[in-house]
Design an enzyme around this catalytic site. Structure first.
Site, short mmCIF file in Angstrom:
data_model
loop_
_atom_site.label_atom_id
_atom_site.label_comp_id
_atom_site.label_asym_id
_atom_site.label_seq_id
_atom_site.Cartn_x
_atom_site.Cartn_y
_atom_site.Cartn_z
N GLY A 88 2.06 -2.58 -14.57
CA GLY A 88 1.17 -2.42 -15.45
C GLY A 88 -0.22 -2.30 -15.26
CB SER A 108 -0.37 2.90 -3.04
OG SER A 108 1.18 2.68 -2.84
CB ALA A 134 0.56 1.64 -10.21
CB SER A 135 0.59 -4.03 -9.27
OG SER A 135 -0.26 -3.99 -10.31
#
Length: 533
Positions: free
Chosen positions: A383, A135, A380-381
């Site tokens: 992991g 983000s 975050a994506s």
């Protein structure tokens, strides 16, 4: 993993609406299950089991090496050996496979790396390694929008439909009044978690905006703040229409290239020439395994959630905002007024804990370090977790990029130390109830609250405030319900145990508020769910 299995997982994941607390990491809030090489488990957006294992106490810092002391042009001395030692130590303490750290101080960039990018291949993490920023992409989109506003191509306070006639919401009256300023500050009322893969073509954003027309809104425009991924995809489409090119290309032409950010990109194939981090997820046995895919974001998610970069490039982008919009060569990419406007408080935030926000500007999350103002963003994506903190009064920016394990705990410990040393900032204590919590009547807040795909039920059970968070309607059955007792901090702020690592270290913030029009809302993960019964 077979293409069929991978496709099935994505079809499941892309339609999930999570509680959103991982905006401590990201807007897309995915949770799910994973299977690879005979192992399997559940994962949340922080890659850990739910509830999360109890964090281990951070050891008392030992005397760090004094080698590698750097003297800056201003005469200030930075002991990089000490910070390398702390990065290595805390990364191991919190079982983070790999991490890169960069910070700007006195206009100079320092970069460090630790661990591995991939526990299977054991490729070493280096300062030129590329991670997914999740983000934090929103801030890049916000900067593009501000450039368009500066040039006179966009009026931030004009209705979005004046630029995008095809833009619409489920509420025709809301459609008429939503502005770019509202989208930037998450006050448009648009919900967050609408996941749709509209393909890899240059028309992916246009297709997404068209498909989002029927998605329910969290609140009426301008009445409350509610974190919105949809809003930033719409802003990305505004960029495309006004520049006559794709969002990806506009970002390169108008920001990345002028700033010399050679290790920042938006498309997966652009990552291939570089050392790239792989996310890691924790299984039920506590062991970490590779995420089932390097990336699960569709191209349409780009303006809200897909920029990839090194930690060094990320703080160089932040340095633009410390230098009143000037690039390193002195070129003005943003005017001082635009830079100031981005971090001007547009709205207060009832939930000040999920993403450590004290308020929101035009793109930036605003922080309060014991009276010292700052700004930044988290992301975050699958992991991978990214953190950016900027203290303009001290001329300091810090970026930490990680790929699994207790990443949030690593950030809490390491960035706390760095900001205290470099910027004299005291970060707020972790969210938690008091040992002797106050006695609070939950009755004013009991009932049901509903937003797109989520139903929250608040009641009293066995004399204690109780909450059930369920996925409903089209999301029914995609994830287990969250059920927990609530411990009061105040008469409107409660802590829920069992929310998992998607929230804070141990507790999930649940915040109740009433808007001036009398509507009651329950905030979980910075998303506002209005009371319906």
């Amino acid at each position: 993993m077979s293409k069929k299995t991978q496709g099935s997982q994505w079809n499941d994941l892309r339609t999930r609406i999570a509680t959103g607390g991982w905006e401590a990491s990201d807007s897309w809030g995915l949770t799910g299950t994973w299977t690879m090489d005979g192992a399997s488990g559940t994962w949340d957006t922080f890659g850990r089991t739910n509830p999360a294992p109890a964090p281990q106490p951070t050891p008392t810092p030992e005397a760090a090496p004094t080698a590698d002391v750097v003297e800056l042009a201003t005469g200030r001395r930075i002991d990089l050996g000490h910070w390398q030692h702390r990065l290595d130590e805390l990364r191991e303490t919190h079982d983070v496979p790999g991490a890169t750290l960069a910070f700007v101080i006195d206009d100079e960039v320092q970069e460090l790396a630790s661990g591995v990018l991939n526990r299977q291949t054991e490729v070493e993490a280096t300062t030129d390694s590329v991670f997914q920023l999740g983000s934090i992409a929103k801030v890049y989109t916000a900067a593009l929008i501000m450039r368009l506003a500066e040039s006179g191509d966009l009026d931030l306070d004009a209705p979005v439909v004046s630029v995008l006639p095809e833009f619409a919401t489920i509420d025709p009256e809301a459609t008429k009044v939503i502005t770019s300023r509202m989208l930037l500050s998450h006050t448009s009322g648009l919900t967050c978690d609408f996941h749709l893969d509209t393909g890899r073509g240059d028309d992916s954003l246009a297709k997404y905006v068209e498909a989002a027309k029927g998605v329910a809104m969290d609140c009426r425009p301008g009445t409350a703040v509610s974190y919105s991924g949809i809003g930033y995809v719409v802003l990305g489409r505004v960029v495309e229409v006004l520049t006559g090119t794709t969002w990806d290309q506009a970002l390169k032409d108008r920001l990345l290239t002028p700033l010399g950010l050679t290790h920042t990109m938006t498309l997966p194939e652009e990552v291939l020439p570089f050392r790239a981090a792989m996310g890691h997820l924790t299984g039920p046995d506590g062991e970490q395994a590779l995420a089932p895919a390097w990336d699960l974001m569709p191209r349409a998610a780009g303006p809200a959630a897909r920029v990839c970069a090194t930690a060094g490039d990320l703080v160089r982008f932040a340095r633009l905002h410390l230098a009143d919009g000037r690039a390193a060569d002195g070129t003005h990419l943003l005017g001082p007024d635009s830079v100031a406007a981005m971090r001007h408080r547009e709205t207060d935030v009832p939930d000040k804990w999920t993403v450590s926000a004290d308020g929101w500007g035009l793109g930036w999350t605003l922080y309060d370090g014991d009276g010292v103002p700052g700004f930044g963003h988290d992301g975050a994506s699958i992991g991978q977790y990214a953190y950016l903190r900027v203290v303009p009064g001290a001329g300091v920016a810090v970026a930490l990029l990680t790929n699994g394990g207790g990443s949030r705990l690593l950030c809490a410990d390491l960035v706390r130390e760095l900001l205290a040393d470099l910027a004299d900032v005291t970060m707020p204590a972790p969210f938690a109830p008091a040992e002797q919590p106050p006695t609070v009547d939950i009755t004013p807040w009991t009932g049901t609250y509903k937003r797109e795909g989520v139903l929250i039920t608040v009641s009293e059970r066995d004399g204690k405030p109780h909450l059930v968070h369920a996925f409903v309607d089209g999301m029914a059955g995609y994830s287990p319900d969250l059920e927990m007792d609530l411990v009061p901090l105040t008469d409107t702020v409660f802590a829920g145990a069992g929310g998992g690592a998607s929230f804070t270290e141990d507790w999930m913030p649940v915040v109740f508020t009433t808007t001036p029009d009398g509507t009651k809302y329950a905030y979980i993960g910075m998303r506002a769910a209005p009371k319906t019964a």
